[in-house]
Scaffold this motif. Sequence first.
Motif, PDB file in Angstrom:
ATOM      1  N   SER A  29       0.838  -1.198   0.000  1.00  0.00           N
ATOM      2  CA  SER A  29       0.000   0.000   0.000  1.00  0.00           C
ATOM      3  C   SER A  29       0.871   1.244   0.000  1.00  0.00           C
ATOM      4  CB  SER A  29      -0.923   0.004   1.224  1.00  0.00           C
ATOM      5  OG  SER A  29      -0.156   0.000   2.413  1.00  0.00           O
ATOM      6  N   GLY A  30       0.285   2.354  -0.405  1.00  0.00           N
ATOM      7  CA  GLY A  30       0.994   3.624  -0.406  1.00  0.00           C
ATOM      8  C   GLY A  30       1.771   3.852  -1.694  1.00  0.00           C
ATOM      9  N   SER A  31       2.273   5.092  -1.840  1.00  0.00           N
ATOM     10  CA  SER A  31       3.027   5.451  -3.044  1.00  0.00           C
ATOM     11  C   SER A  31       4.432   4.885  -3.029  1.00  0.00           C
ATOM     12  CB  SER A  31       3.084   6.978  -3.184  1.00  0.00           C
ATOM     13  OG  SER A  31       3.698   7.550  -2.038  1.00  0.00           O
ATOM     14  N   GLY A  32       4.903   4.507  -1.874  1.00  0.00           N
ATOM     15  CA  GLY A  32       6.198   3.859  -1.786  1.00  0.00           C
ATOM     16  C   GLY A  32       7.323   4.823  -1.449  1.00  0.00           C
ATOM     17  N   ILE A  33       8.469   4.253  -1.142  1.00  0.00           N
ATOM     18  CA  ILE A  33       9.665   5.029  -0.859  1.00  0.00           C
ATOM     19  C   ILE A  33      10.750   4.647  -1.858  1.00  0.00           C
ATOM     20  CG2 ILE A  33       9.114   5.218   1.594  1.00  0.00           C
ATOM     21  CD1 ILE A  33      11.225   3.087   2.102  1.00  0.00           C
ATOM     22  N   ARG A  34      11.656   5.579  -2.112  1.00  0.00           N
ATOM     23  CA  ARG A  34      12.706   5.353  -3.105  1.00  0.00           C
ATOM     24  C   ARG A  34      14.042   5.136  -2.399  1.00  0.00           C
ATOM     25  NH1 ARG A  34      12.870   9.924  -7.466  1.00  0.00           N
ATOM     26  NH2 ARG A  34      13.227  11.191  -5.601  1.00  0.00           N
ATOM     27  N   VAL A  35      14.699   4.043  -2.795  1.00  0.00           N
ATOM     28  CA  VAL A  35      15.983   3.679  -2.213  1.00  0.00           C
ATOM     29  C   VAL A  35      17.009   3.561  -3.325  1.00  0.00           C
ATOM     30  CG1 VAL A  35      17.244   2.002  -0.815  1.00  0.00           C
ATOM     31  CG2 VAL A  35      14.812   2.409  -0.375  1.00  0.00           C
ATOM     32  N   TRP A  36      18.151   4.224  -3.160  1.00  0.00           N
ATOM     33  CA  TRP A  36      19.196   4.158  -4.184  1.00  0.00           C
ATOM     34  C   TRP A  36      19.684   2.728  -4.346  1.00  0.00           C
ATOM     35  CZ3 TRP A  36      24.106   2.362  -4.619  1.00  0.00           C
ATOM     36  CH2 TRP A  36      24.839   2.776  -5.747  1.00  0.00           C
ATOM     37  N   GLY A  37      19.954   2.361  -5.591  1.00  0.00           N
ATOM     38  CA  GLY A  37      20.470   1.015  -5.836  1.00  0.00           C
ATOM     39  C   GLY A  37      20.856   0.837  -7.290  1.00  0.00           C
ATOM     40  N   ARG A  38      21.105  -0.399  -7.683  1.00  0.00           N
ATOM     41  CA  ARG A  38      21.480  -0.733  -9.051  1.00  0.00           C
ATOM     42  C   ARG A  38      20.617  -1.881  -9.546  1.00  0.00           C
ATOM     43  NH1 ARG A  38      26.080   1.824 -10.633  1.00  0.00           N
ATOM     44  NH2 ARG A  38      27.416   2.667  -8.973  1.00  0.00           N
ATOM     45  N   ASN A  39      20.379  -1.909 -10.866  1.00  0.00           N
ATOM     46  CA  ASN A  39      19.626  -3.023 -11.434  1.00  0.00           C
ATOM     47  C   ASN A  39      20.571  -4.153 -11.804  1.00  0.00           C
ATOM     48  OD1 ASN A  39      20.892  -2.135 -13.749  1.00  0.00           O
ATOM     49  ND2 ASN A  39      19.029  -1.408 -14.752  1.00  0.00           N
ATOM     50  N   GLU A  40      20.043  -5.186 -12.462  1.00  0.00           N
ATOM     51  CA  GLU A  40      20.865  -6.348 -12.801  1.00  0.00           C
ATOM     52  C   GLU A  40      21.960  -6.024 -13.804  1.00  0.00           C
ATOM     53  OE1 GLU A  40      17.020  -6.314 -15.131  1.00  0.00           O
ATOM     54  OE2 GLU A  40      17.641  -6.139 -13.039  1.00  0.00           O
ATOM     55  N   ASP A  41      21.832  -4.897 -14.520  1.00  0.00           N
ATOM     56  CA  ASP A  41      22.860  -4.481 -15.481  1.00  0.00           C
ATOM     57  C   ASP A  41      23.892  -3.547 -14.867  1.00  0.00           C
ATOM     58  OD1 ASP A  41      21.660  -5.925 -17.587  1.00  0.00           O
ATOM     59  OD2 ASP A  41      20.224  -4.304 -17.927  1.00  0.00           O
ATOM     60  N   GLY A  42      23.733  -3.249 -13.593  1.00  0.00           N
ATOM     61  CA  GLY A  42      24.688  -2.387 -12.902  1.00  0.00           C
ATOM     62  C   GLY A  42      24.395  -0.908 -13.020  1.00  0.00           C
ATOM     63  N   HIS A  43      23.257  -0.531 -13.600  1.00  0.00           N
ATOM     64  CA  HIS A  43      22.907   0.879 -13.755  1.00  0.00           C
ATOM     65  C   HIS A  43      22.293   1.411 -12.460  1.00  0.00           C
ATOM     66  CE1 HIS A  43      22.514  -0.280 -18.232  1.00  0.00           C
ATOM     67  NE2 HIS A  43      23.686   0.295 -18.020  1.00  0.00           N
ATOM     68  N   GLY A  44      22.711   2.606 -12.059  1.00  0.00           N
ATOM     69  CA  GLY A  44      22.186   3.211 -10.851  1.00  0.00           C
ATOM     70  C   GLY A  44      20.812   3.798 -11.053  1.00  0.00           C
ATOM     71  N   GLY A  45      20.029   3.825  -9.993  1.00  0.00           N
ATOM     72  CA  GLY A  45      18.689   4.390 -10.077  1.00  0.00           C
ATOM     73  C   GLY A  45      17.969   4.252  -8.756  1.00  0.00           C
ATOM     74  N   TRP A  46      16.647   4.371  -8.819  1.00  0.00           N
ATOM     75  CA  TRP A  46      15.820   4.316  -7.614  1.00  0.00           C
ATOM     76  C   TRP A  46      15.023   3.029  -7.570  1.00  0.00           C
ATOM     77  CZ3 TRP A  46      17.302   7.416  -4.076  1.00  0.00           C
ATOM     78  CH2 TRP A  46      17.742   8.710  -4.376  1.00  0.00           C
ATOM     79  N   ARG A  47      15.193   2.285  -6.484  1.00  0.00           N
ATOM     80  CA  ARG A  47      14.366   1.116  -6.211  1.00  0.00           C
ATOM     81  C   ARG A  47      13.181   1.600  -5.387  1.00  0.00           C
ATOM     82  NH1 ARG A  47      18.417  -2.696  -3.076  1.00  0.00           N
ATOM     83  NH2 ARG A  47      16.813  -4.295  -3.420  1.00  0.00           N
TER      84      ARG A  47
END
Length: 223
Positions: A72-90
Amino acid sequence: MYFRPYPVLSILTLLGLGVLIWLGQWQWSRMGEKAEQIAAWEAVANAAPITLTEAICGTPRPGVPVEPAAGSGSGIRVWGRNEDGHGGWRRFVAVEPPDCAEGGHVLQEVDFTVFGGDEPTNAGPDFRIMPVPAHGLFDAANNPEANEFYRFDAEQMAEVAGVDSLNAEYWVVADRGLPPELAEVPPSRHLGYALTWFGLAAVLMAVFLAFHAAHGRLGFTRR
């Protein structure tokens, strides 16, 4: 043999030697801890998914696959990387905890947005329950007002997520293989760090003795 050490230099050397040895022992222990964590993750890597209730109310096994729950809710953003190593927001949402849980809602990952990207990528379909990451020495400070988190903080995240409390032990994350905190610094890296610190301790001691020998304060003949 005779040895007349400089008092102040000896004290400073002993202090430096103690710090170097402590750092080496710390990295050595981290090597063992990391090996155990990887072994525990690999032991459940191919297990069948279980419910969040089973994962938390039973014997918690980090890395075990779990079935996603409704958040539930809009969620929170946590810095991280995807499976390709690109940085972004989880992006994580708060999931209602099972009755047995005492730590509050559980965060569950839902999507990932690459920096500079517009469309988030769904985090599914496979998820695992993992311990929340420990604070890193060089982690940036969180910015709750902008909904930007770089380290886990249960109180700050609970306020942004709009829930009373969050589980500070476990969260549910997308399955991207071996977690970055285990893959980026493997046990062999910690072994290299430990040997480096121990080596520096040996060099410091050698320089200390050589300095005294050069100044006539250390020798192996009778005087």
